[in-house]
Design a protein around this motif. Structure first.
Motif: not given
Length: 143
Positions: A71-75, A61-62, A49-50, A54-56
């Motif tokens: 990585y996924f857009a939502d839960a 990245a939550q 991530l560093a 994060l915008e890409d």
């Protein structure tokens, strides 16, 4: 009536793009992911991530799947992924221990017991070393 003219292009241009597309989709190898799973992937994902913006990354990245390195857009999409067949297959592959360097060397034949011939050679080398330490003259070979 003759046959149709052949194409004058030397090769298929899409063949040349195949390796580029593969590398664009490249995530991580199984042994790298296995190392990530040991410490829950916290350190590797923080390093990755560093390096990235994060915008890409989808969902900033939550919502991440460490086993699949995605990585996924939502839960909701993460939950459907966790119930899916590709994720379960990946978990089954990750359950096995990856090969180590020592195992790969043994498979090639390095570091393997060479049987009676190898033991005999090792014994001769030990005897030779003991003779040199004792100060005895070495046996000379005469033709």
């Amino acid at each position: 009536m003759g046959r149709n003219r052949r194409s004058r292009t030397p090769s298929n241009p899409k063949k040349n793009q195949a390796t580029d597309i593969k590398m664009r989709r490249y995530k991580r190898d199984m042994d790298q992911i296995h190392a990530d799973m040991k410490d829950q992937g916290a350190s590797k994902f923080k390093e990755d991530l560093a390096k990235k913006d994060l915008e890409d990354i989808p969902g900033l990245a939550q919502h991440t799947c460490v086993a699949c390195c995605r990585y996924f857009a939502d839960a909701v999409s993460l939950e459907t992924h966790l119930r899916g067949k590709p994720h379960k297959r990946r978990l089954k592959k990750l359950a096995e221990e990856p090969y180590t360097i020592e195992e790969s060397r043994r498979a090639v034949g390095l570091g393997v017991d060479k049987g009676e011939y190898g033991r005999k050679k090792e014994q001769e080398l030990k005897d030779e070393a003991e003779r040199v330490k004792a100060g005895a003259p070495e046996a000379t070979m005469e033709a």
